[in-house]
Design a protein around this motif. Structure first.
Motif, PDB file in Angstrom:
ATOM      1  N   GLU A  15       0.842  -1.198   0.000  1.00 38.47           N
ATOM      2  CA  GLU A  15       0.000   0.000   0.000  1.00 38.47           C
ATOM      3  C   GLU A  15       0.876   1.246   0.000  1.00 38.47           C
ATOM      4  OE1 GLU A  15      -2.555  -0.379   3.392  1.00 38.47           O
ATOM      5  OE2 GLU A  15      -3.947  -1.648   2.292  1.00 38.47           O
ATOM      6  N   TYR A  16       0.609   2.120  -0.947  1.00 45.12           N
ATOM      7  CA  TYR A  16       1.276   3.417  -1.046  1.00 45.12           C
ATOM      8  C   TYR A  16       0.238   4.462  -1.393  1.00 45.12           C
ATOM      9  CZ  TYR A  16       5.779   1.028  -1.217  1.00 45.12           C
ATOM     10  OH  TYR A  16       6.878   0.265  -0.915  1.00 45.12           O
ATOM     11  N   PRO A  17       0.482   5.721  -1.040  1.00 44.92           N
ATOM     12  CA  PRO A  17      -0.462   6.769  -1.434  1.00 44.92           C
ATOM     13  C   PRO A  17      -0.409   6.997  -2.947  1.00 44.92           C
ATOM     14  CG  PRO A  17       1.401   7.703  -0.244  1.00 44.92           C
ATOM     15  CD  PRO A  17       1.568   6.232  -0.219  1.00 44.92           C
ATOM     16  N   ARG A  18      -1.520   7.439  -3.475  1.00 45.89           N
ATOM     17  CA  ARG A  18      -1.531   7.833  -4.885  1.00 45.89           C
ATOM     18  C   ARG A  18      -0.801   9.172  -4.968  1.00 45.89           C
ATOM     19  NH1 ARG A  18      -6.962   5.663  -4.358  1.00 45.89           N
ATOM     20  NH2 ARG A  18      -7.175   3.881  -5.749  1.00 45.89           N
ATOM     21  N   ASP A  19       0.383   9.167  -5.552  1.00 43.21           N
ATOM     22  CA  ASP A  19       1.208  10.366  -5.547  1.00 43.21           C
ATOM     23  C   ASP A  19       1.675  10.787  -6.937  1.00 43.21           C
ATOM     24  OD1 ASP A  19       2.921   8.307  -6.036  1.00 43.21           O
ATOM     25  OD2 ASP A  19       4.312   8.775  -4.420  1.00 43.21           O
ATOM     26  N   ALA A  20       1.087  10.224  -7.980  1.00 47.21           N
ATOM     27  CA  ALA A  20       1.467  10.583  -9.344  1.00 47.21           C
ATOM     28  C   ALA A  20       0.266  11.179 -10.075  1.00 47.21           C
ATOM     29  CB  ALA A  20       1.975   9.365 -10.098  1.00 47.21           C
ATOM     30  N   LEU A  21       0.486  12.315 -10.695  1.00 49.84           N
ATOM     31  CA  LEU A  21      -0.530  12.953 -11.519  1.00 49.84           C
ATOM     32  C   LEU A  21      -0.114  12.712 -12.963  1.00 49.84           C
ATOM     33  CD1 LEU A  21      -3.078  14.700 -11.215  1.00 49.84           C
ATOM     34  CD2 LEU A  21      -1.604  16.706 -11.419  1.00 49.84           C
ATOM     35  N   PHE A  23      -1.028  12.846 -17.150  1.00 51.01           N
ATOM     36  CA  PHE A  23      -1.823  13.470 -18.199  1.00 51.01           C
ATOM     37  C   PHE A  23      -1.734  12.618 -19.449  1.00 51.01           C
ATOM     38  CE2 PHE A  23      -0.742  16.805 -15.317  1.00 51.01           C
ATOM     39  CZ  PHE A  23      -1.842  17.645 -15.315  1.00 51.01           C
ATOM     40  N   GLY A  24      -2.884  12.278 -20.013  1.00 45.71           N
ATOM     41  CA  GLY A  24      -2.940  11.558 -21.272  1.00 45.71           C
ATOM     42  C   GLY A  24      -3.458  12.484 -22.354  1.00 45.71           C
ATOM     43  N   LEU A  25      -2.720  12.596 -23.445  1.00 46.87           N
ATOM     44  CA  LEU A  25      -3.101  13.469 -24.548  1.00 46.87           C
ATOM     45  C   LEU A  25      -3.448  12.608 -25.751  1.00 46.87           C
ATOM     46  CD1 LEU A  25      -0.108  15.947 -24.180  1.00 46.87           C
ATOM     47  CD2 LEU A  25      -2.357  16.112 -23.135  1.00 46.87           C
ATOM     48  N   ALA A  26      -4.614  12.846 -26.349  1.00 44.39           N
ATOM     49  CA  ALA A  26      -5.063  12.046 -27.484  1.00 44.39           C
ATOM     50  C   ALA A  26      -5.313  12.947 -28.690  1.00 44.39           C
ATOM     51  CB  ALA A  26      -6.349  11.297 -27.119  1.00 44.39           C
ATOM     52  N   PRO A  27      -5.188  12.379 -29.878  1.00 44.43           N
ATOM     53  CA  PRO A  27      -5.494  13.166 -31.078  1.00 44.43           C
ATOM     54  C   PRO A  27      -6.913  13.719 -31.001  1.00 44.43           C
ATOM     55  CG  PRO A  27      -4.498  11.079 -31.678  1.00 44.43           C
ATOM     56  CD  PRO A  27      -4.784  11.024 -30.203  1.00 44.43           C
ATOM     57  N   GLY A  28      -7.094  14.883 -31.548  1.00 43.15           N
ATOM     58  CA  GLY A  28      -8.406  15.513 -31.513  1.00 43.15           C
ATOM     59  C   GLY A  28      -8.588  16.444 -30.333  1.00 43.15           C
ATOM     60  N   GLY A  29      -7.586  16.519 -29.448  1.00 45.21           N
ATOM     61  CA  GLY A  29      -7.651  17.485 -28.359  1.00 45.21           C
ATOM     62  C   GLY A  29      -8.179  16.958 -27.048  1.00 45.21           C
ATOM     63  N   THR A  30      -8.339  15.661 -26.886  1.00 52.21           N
ATOM     64  CA  THR A  30      -8.798  15.114 -25.608  1.00 52.21           C
ATOM     65  C   THR A  30      -7.620  15.017 -24.640  1.00 52.21           C
ATOM     66  OG1 THR A  30     -10.511  13.826 -26.699  1.00 52.21           O
ATOM     67  CG2 THR A  30      -9.914  13.148 -24.468  1.00 52.21           C
ATOM     68  N   VAL A  31      -7.830  15.499 -23.417  1.00 54.07           N
ATOM     69  CA  VAL A  31      -6.833  15.424 -22.360  1.00 54.07           C
ATOM     70  C   VAL A  31      -7.500  14.751 -21.162  1.00 54.07           C
ATOM     71  CG1 VAL A  31      -5.334  16.733 -20.808  1.00 54.07           C
ATOM     72  CG2 VAL A  31      -5.753  17.572 -23.133  1.00 54.07           C
ATOM     73  N   VAL A  32      -6.877  13.682 -20.654  1.00 55.61           N
ATOM     74  CA  VAL A  32      -7.403  12.978 -19.487  1.00 55.61           C
ATOM     75  C   VAL A  32      -6.360  13.066 -18.381  1.00 55.61           C
ATOM     76  CG1 VAL A  32      -8.328  10.804 -18.607  1.00 55.61           C
ATOM     77  CG2 VAL A  32      -8.648  11.397 -21.000  1.00 55.61           C
ATOM     78  N   VAL A  33      -6.822  13.296 -17.138  1.00 55.85           N
ATOM     79  CA  VAL A  33      -5.928  13.414 -15.987  1.00 55.85           C
ATOM     80  C   VAL A  33      -6.276  12.313 -14.997  1.00 55.85           C
ATOM     81  CG1 VAL A  33      -5.135  14.930 -14.138  1.00 55.85           C
ATOM     82  CG2 VAL A  33      -5.863  15.917 -16.318  1.00 55.85           C
ATOM     83  N   TRP A  34      -5.241  11.561 -14.563  1.00 56.16           N
ATOM     84  CA  TRP A  34      -5.418  10.523 -13.553  1.00 56.16           C
ATOM     85  C   TRP A  34      -4.505  10.810 -12.373  1.00 56.16           C
ATOM     86  CZ3 TRP A  34      -4.380   9.101 -18.681  1.00 56.16           C
ATOM     87  CH2 TRP A  34      -5.408   8.468 -19.360  1.00 56.16           C
ATOM     88  N   ILE A  35      -4.914  10.327 -11.180  1.00 55.46           N
ATOM     89  CA  ILE A  35      -4.031  10.315 -10.016  1.00 55.46           C
ATOM     90  C   ILE A  35      -3.870   8.845  -9.632  1.00 55.46           C
ATOM     91  CG2 ILE A  35      -5.910  10.715  -8.367  1.00 55.46           C
ATOM     92  CD1 ILE A  35      -3.776  12.311  -6.721  1.00 55.46           C
ATOM     93  N   MET A  36      -2.607   8.428  -9.390  1.00 60.80           N
ATOM     94  CA  MET A  36      -2.360   7.002  -9.173  1.00 60.80           C
ATOM     95  C   MET A  36      -1.020   6.784  -8.488  1.00 60.80           C
ATOM     96  SD  MET A  36      -1.063   5.788 -12.964  1.00 60.80           S
ATOM     97  CE  MET A  36      -2.361   6.506 -13.925  1.00 60.80           C
ATOM     98  N   ASN A  37      -0.811   5.547  -8.027  1.00 62.96           N
ATOM     99  CA  ASN A  37       0.531   5.113  -7.683  1.00 62.96           C
ATOM    100  C   ASN A  37       0.953   3.985  -8.624  1.00 62.96           C
ATOM    101  OD1 ASN A  37      -0.716   2.814  -6.635  1.00 62.96           O
ATOM    102  ND2 ASN A  37      -0.439   3.426  -4.512  1.00 62.96           N
ATOM    103  N   ARG A  38      -0.014   3.269  -9.158  1.00 60.19           N
ATOM    104  CA  ARG A  38       0.185   2.263 -10.205  1.00 60.19           C
ATOM    105  C   ARG A  38      -1.028   2.338 -11.128  1.00 60.19           C
ATOM    106  NH1 ARG A  38       4.142  -2.042  -8.907  1.00 60.19           N
ATOM    107  NH2 ARG A  38       3.031  -3.193 -10.487  1.00 60.19           N
ATOM    108  N   SER A  39      -0.875   1.877 -12.356  1.00 56.43           N
ATOM    109  CA  SER A  39      -1.980   1.991 -13.308  1.00 56.43           C
ATOM    110  C   SER A  39      -3.203   1.188 -12.873  1.00 56.43           C
ATOM    111  CB  SER A  39      -1.528   1.546 -14.696  1.00 56.43           C
ATOM    112  OG  SER A  39      -1.091   0.206 -14.679  1.00 56.43           O
TER     113      SER A  39
END
Length: 85
Positions: A15-21, A23-39
């Protein structure tokens, strides 16, 4: 996030804290933001659509030009400090 998030690592649950922000960038201008420690335990924090960009000079570009006029010589001589932020 301070709360811990479990995941499996080499056959053990750790167990670890989610400490990674991330950013996923996709063609067409979509941007997704996740917070995680593992995928495996990512939480989607936001999904955004970029707006169209015109190549006209923006106020930001004007500000950068003014800054470089004032500080450009120092940056050329000393570079930009990239560690210790």
């Amino acid at each position: 996030m301070k709360e811990v998030a479990p995941f499996e690592s080499f056959g053990e649950i750790v167990e670890y804290p989610r400490d990674a922000l991330v950013f996923g960038l996709a063609p067409g201008g979509t941007v997704v933001v996740w917070i995680m420690n593992r995928s495996e335990n990512a939480i989607e924090a936001g999904r955004y659509e970029a707006g169209p960009y015109n190549n006209e000079k923006s106020s930001y570009s004007q500000w950068v030009d003014e800054y470089l006029e004032k500080e450009g010589e120092h940056l050329r001589d000393n570079g930009i400090k990239l560690n210790g932020w």
